[in-house]
Motif scaffolding. Sequence first.
Motif, PDB file in Angstrom:
ATOM      1  N   MET A   1     -11.458   4.757  -8.578  1.00 55.71           N
ATOM      2  CA  MET A   1     -10.148   3.954  -9.452  1.00 55.71           C
ATOM      3  C   MET A   1      -9.725   3.553  -8.574  1.00 55.71           C
ATOM      4  SD  MET A   1      -8.651   3.003 -11.842  1.00 55.71           S
ATOM      5  CE  MET A   1      -6.619   2.117 -12.770  1.00 55.71           C
ATOM      6  N   HIS A   2      -9.366   4.091  -6.987  1.00 55.12           N
ATOM      7  CA  HIS A   2      -8.395   2.932  -6.326  1.00 55.12           C
ATOM      8  C   HIS A   2      -8.816   2.053  -6.216  1.00 55.12           C
ATOM      9  CE1 HIS A   2      -5.266   2.337  -2.753  1.00 55.12           C
ATOM     10  NE2 HIS A   2      -6.175   1.932  -2.067  1.00 55.12           N
ATOM     11  N   GLU A   3     -10.653   2.334  -5.372  1.00 57.27           N
ATOM     12  CA  GLU A   3     -11.419   1.155  -4.784  1.00 57.27           C
ATOM     13  C   GLU A   3     -11.223  -0.079  -6.025  1.00 57.27           C
ATOM     14  OE1 GLU A   3     -14.942   2.587  -3.607  1.00 57.27           O
ATOM     15  OE2 GLU A   3     -14.114   3.920  -2.133  1.00 57.27           O
ATOM     16  N   ALA A   4     -11.209   0.448  -6.627  1.00 59.69           N
ATOM     17  CA  ALA A   4     -12.001  -0.680  -8.224  1.00 59.69           C
ATOM     18  C   ALA A   4     -10.492  -1.538  -7.970  1.00 59.69           C
ATOM     19  CB  ALA A   4     -12.388   0.331  -9.424  1.00 59.69           C
ATOM     20  N   LEU A   5      -9.765  -0.778  -8.157  1.00 56.21           N
ATOM     21  CA  LEU A   5      -8.093  -1.701  -8.531  1.00 56.21           C
ATOM     22  C   LEU A   5      -7.968  -2.539  -7.601  1.00 56.21           C
ATOM     23  CD1 LEU A   5      -5.358  -2.458  -9.967  1.00 56.21           C
ATOM     24  CD2 LEU A   5      -4.384  -0.222  -8.771  1.00 56.21           C
ATOM     25  N   GLU A   6      -8.377  -1.561  -5.840  1.00 57.43           N
ATOM     26  CA  GLU A   6      -8.455  -3.473  -4.711  1.00 57.43           C
ATOM     27  C   GLU A   6      -8.846  -3.689  -4.985  1.00 57.43           C
ATOM     28  OE1 GLU A   6      -8.800  -0.777  -1.169  1.00 57.43           O
ATOM     29  OE2 GLU A   6      -7.055   0.067  -1.064  1.00 57.43           O
ATOM     30  N   LYS A   7     -10.178  -4.122  -5.531  1.00 54.24           N
ATOM     31  CA  LYS A   7     -11.322  -4.804  -5.581  1.00 54.24           C
ATOM     32  C   LYS A   7     -10.791  -5.865  -6.520  1.00 54.24           C
ATOM     33  CE  LYS A   7     -15.755  -5.723  -6.650  1.00 54.24           C
ATOM     34  NZ  LYS A   7     -17.393  -5.144  -7.301  1.00 54.24           N
ATOM     35  N   ALA A  16      -4.043  -7.230 -11.040  1.00 54.73           N
ATOM     36  CA  ALA A  16      -3.946  -5.764 -10.291  1.00 54.73           C
ATOM     37  C   ALA A  16      -2.462  -5.176 -10.515  1.00 54.73           C
ATOM     38  CB  ALA A  16      -4.074  -5.674  -8.837  1.00 54.73           C
ATOM     39  N   ARG A  17      -1.431  -5.961  -9.983  1.00 50.62           N
ATOM     40  CA  ARG A  17       0.106  -5.333  -9.955  1.00 50.62           C
ATOM     41  C   ARG A  17       0.727  -5.018 -11.791  1.00 50.62           C
ATOM     42  NH1 ARG A  17       3.846  -3.089  -8.156  1.00 50.62           N
ATOM     43  NH2 ARG A  17       5.595  -3.817  -8.669  1.00 50.62           N
ATOM     44  N   PHE A  24       0.729   2.821 -13.249  1.00 52.19           N
ATOM     45  CA  PHE A  24       1.134   3.641 -13.074  1.00 52.19           C
ATOM     46  C   PHE A  24       3.094   4.111 -12.730  1.00 52.19           C
ATOM     47  CE2 PHE A  24      -2.155   2.640 -10.537  1.00 52.19           C
ATOM     48  CZ  PHE A  24      -3.154   3.800 -10.366  1.00 52.19           C
ATOM     49  N   GLY A  25       3.390   3.112 -12.983  1.00 52.32           N
ATOM     50  CA  GLY A  25       4.662   2.889 -12.966  1.00 52.32           C
ATOM     51  C   GLY A  25       5.613   2.985 -14.440  1.00 52.32           C
ATOM     52  N   GLY A  26       4.395   3.159 -15.838  1.00 55.46           N
ATOM     53  CA  GLY A  26       5.107   3.545 -16.819  1.00 55.46           C
ATOM     54  C   GLY A  26       5.778   2.866 -17.430  1.00 55.46           C
ATOM     55  N   LEU A  27       6.013   1.078 -17.136  1.00 57.06           N
ATOM     56  CA  LEU A  27       6.432   0.039 -17.416  1.00 57.06           C
ATOM     57  C   LEU A  27       5.381  -0.079 -19.085  1.00 57.06           C
ATOM     58  CD1 LEU A  27       7.637  -1.272 -14.402  1.00 57.06           C
ATOM     59  CD2 LEU A  27       8.357   0.028 -16.063  1.00 57.06           C
ATOM     60  N   ASN A  28       6.888  -0.671 -19.917  1.00 56.60           N
ATOM     61  CA  ASN A  28       5.937  -1.564 -21.151  1.00 56.60           C
ATOM     62  C   ASN A  28       5.718  -3.159 -20.685  1.00 56.60           C
ATOM     63  OD1 ASN A  28       8.309  -2.636 -21.967  1.00 56.60           O
ATOM     64  ND2 ASN A  28       8.660  -1.085 -22.624  1.00 56.60           N
ATOM     65  N   HIS A  29       5.312  -3.705 -21.896  1.00 57.04           N
ATOM     66  CA  HIS A  29       5.245  -4.999 -20.933  1.00 57.04           C
ATOM     67  C   HIS A  29       5.713  -6.151 -21.024  1.00 57.04           C
ATOM     68  CE1 HIS A  29       0.471  -4.503 -23.525  1.00 57.04           C
ATOM     69  NE2 HIS A  29       0.936  -4.006 -22.549  1.00 57.04           N
TER      70      HIS A  29
END
Length: 65
Positions: A1-7, A16-17, A24-29
């Motif tokens: 997952m980490h490599e795919a997110l970096e890509k 990506a952000r 990872f942050g659990g924020l909603n839209h």
Amino acid sequence: MHEALEKLGRLDVRKARVVELKYFGGLNHDEIAAVMKISTITVRRDWVFAKAWLHNELHSVDEIR
């Protein structure tokens, strides 16, 4: 997952952000939109694209193995 997110980050930093803040942050839209100072609809579009892109990326890696 980490490599795919970096890509994905090399392809589109904003998308990506959005994934980082949602997954990872659990924020909603709405919260992501406020943090990034973009519209909620942009967050939704980025999320839909990024989710599909990451799914495809992760499954294409599985097929190679």
